[in-house]
Motif scaffolding. Sequence first.
Motif, PDB file in Angstrom:
ATOM      1  N   TYR A  27      17.425  46.982  29.618  1.00  0.00           N
ATOM      2  CA  TYR A  27      17.657  47.445  28.264  1.00  0.00           C
ATOM      3  C   TYR A  27      16.633  48.524  27.910  1.00  0.00           C
ATOM      4  CZ  TYR A  27      18.101  47.557  23.233  1.00  0.00           C
ATOM      5  OH  TYR A  27      18.286  47.971  21.943  1.00  0.00           O
ATOM      6  N   ASN A  29      15.723  51.276  24.558  1.00  0.00           N
ATOM      7  CA  ASN A  29      16.060  51.721  23.208  1.00  0.00           C
ATOM      8  C   ASN A  29      15.381  53.046  22.857  1.00  0.00           C
ATOM      9  OD1 ASN A  29      13.445  50.847  22.891  1.00  0.00           O
ATOM     10  ND2 ASN A  29      13.915  49.239  21.417  1.00  0.00           N
ATOM     11  N   PHE A  46      11.493  50.958  26.737  1.00  0.00           N
ATOM     12  CA  PHE A  46      11.709  49.897  25.772  1.00  0.00           C
ATOM     13  C   PHE A  46      10.517  49.881  24.828  1.00  0.00           C
ATOM     14  CE2 PHE A  46      11.090  45.421  24.469  1.00  0.00           C
ATOM     15  CZ  PHE A  46      12.202  45.330  23.646  1.00  0.00           C
ATOM     16  N   LEU A  47      10.798  50.030  23.553  1.00  0.00           N
ATOM     17  CA  LEU A  47       9.766  50.019  22.520  1.00  0.00           C
ATOM     18  C   LEU A  47       9.992  48.798  21.639  1.00  0.00           C
ATOM     19  CD1 LEU A  47       7.407  51.408  21.048  1.00  0.00           C
ATOM     20  CD2 LEU A  47       9.112  52.668  19.719  1.00  0.00           C
ATOM     21  N   GLN A  48       9.028  47.884  21.659  1.00  0.00           N
ATOM     22  CA  GLN A  48       9.121  46.704  20.809  1.00  0.00           C
ATOM     23  C   GLN A  48       8.742  47.084  19.386  1.00  0.00           C
ATOM     24  OE1 GLN A  48       7.141  43.179  22.151  1.00  0.00           O
ATOM     25  NE2 GLN A  48       7.688  43.528  24.280  1.00  0.00           N
ATOM     26  N   PRO A  49       9.377  46.461  18.398  1.00  0.00           N
ATOM     27  CA  PRO A  49       9.022  46.748  16.999  1.00  0.00           C
ATOM     28  C   PRO A  49       7.535  46.476  16.737  1.00  0.00           C
ATOM     29  CG  PRO A  49      11.020  45.437  17.120  1.00  0.00           C
ATOM     30  CD  PRO A  49      10.461  45.496  18.510  1.00  0.00           C
ATOM     31  N   ASN A  50       6.947  47.335  15.962  1.00  0.00           N
ATOM     32  CA  ASN A  50       5.537  47.209  15.539  1.00  0.00           C
ATOM     33  C   ASN A  50       4.541  47.245  16.696  1.00  0.00           C
ATOM     34  OD1 ASN A  50       6.387  46.900  12.796  1.00  0.00           O
ATOM     35  ND2 ASN A  50       6.847  44.765  13.259  1.00  0.00           N
ATOM     36  N   GLN A  51       4.915  47.872  17.800  1.00  0.00           N
ATOM     37  CA  GLN A  51       4.009  48.008  18.939  1.00  0.00           C
ATOM     38  C   GLN A  51       3.746  49.491  19.193  1.00  0.00           C
ATOM     39  OE1 GLN A  51       2.533  45.439  20.746  1.00  0.00           O
ATOM     40  NE2 GLN A  51       3.410  44.189  19.115  1.00  0.00           N
ATOM     41  N   ALA A  54       5.256  51.942  24.541  1.00  0.00           N
ATOM     42  CA  ALA A  54       6.580  51.696  25.096  1.00  0.00           C
ATOM     43  C   ALA A  54       6.428  51.438  26.592  1.00  0.00           C
ATOM     44  CB  ALA A  54       7.493  52.898  24.866  1.00  0.00           C
ATOM     45  N   LYS A  55       7.316  50.625  27.148  1.00  0.00           N
ATOM     46  CA  LYS A  55       7.287  50.335  28.581  1.00  0.00           C
ATOM     47  C   LYS A  55       8.395  51.103  29.276  1.00  0.00           C
ATOM     48  CE  LYS A  55       7.126  46.798  32.003  1.00  0.00           C
ATOM     49  NZ  LYS A  55       6.423  45.619  32.339  1.00  0.00           N
ATOM     50  N   ARG A  57      11.178  51.607  31.675  1.00  0.00           N
ATOM     51  CA  ARG A  57      12.100  50.703  32.366  1.00  0.00           C
ATOM     52  C   ARG A  57      12.720  51.367  33.584  1.00  0.00           C
ATOM     53  NH1 ARG A  57      13.286  45.676  29.880  1.00  0.00           N
ATOM     54  NH2 ARG A  57      11.596  45.423  28.404  1.00  0.00           N
TER      55      ARG A  57
END
Length: 82
Positions: A27, A29, A46-51, A54-55, A57
């Motif tokens: 996944y 985003n 992939f970017l997690q909310p409030n982080q 980004a990693k 993928r």
Amino acid sequence: MAENKPEANKPMQLQVEMDDATAQGSYANLAGVTHSETEFIFDFLFLQPNQPKAKLRARVISSPVHTKRFVMALLENLKRYE
């Protein structure tokens, strides 16, 4: 001398092999695109909310000609989706 040539208009059937992990997909985003004279680089992240980080993928490196075909395929599929 006659040569055995496949028909020019006959579509080639492509078989794709993949392992289970690749078949699961990843996944993303967020995406980044950059290019040089000879290649395009697509980074899917992939970017997690409030982080703040980004990693990565997946990274796909492609020729300009193939990138144009990819863009056309994306546009066609977006039209079908809409």
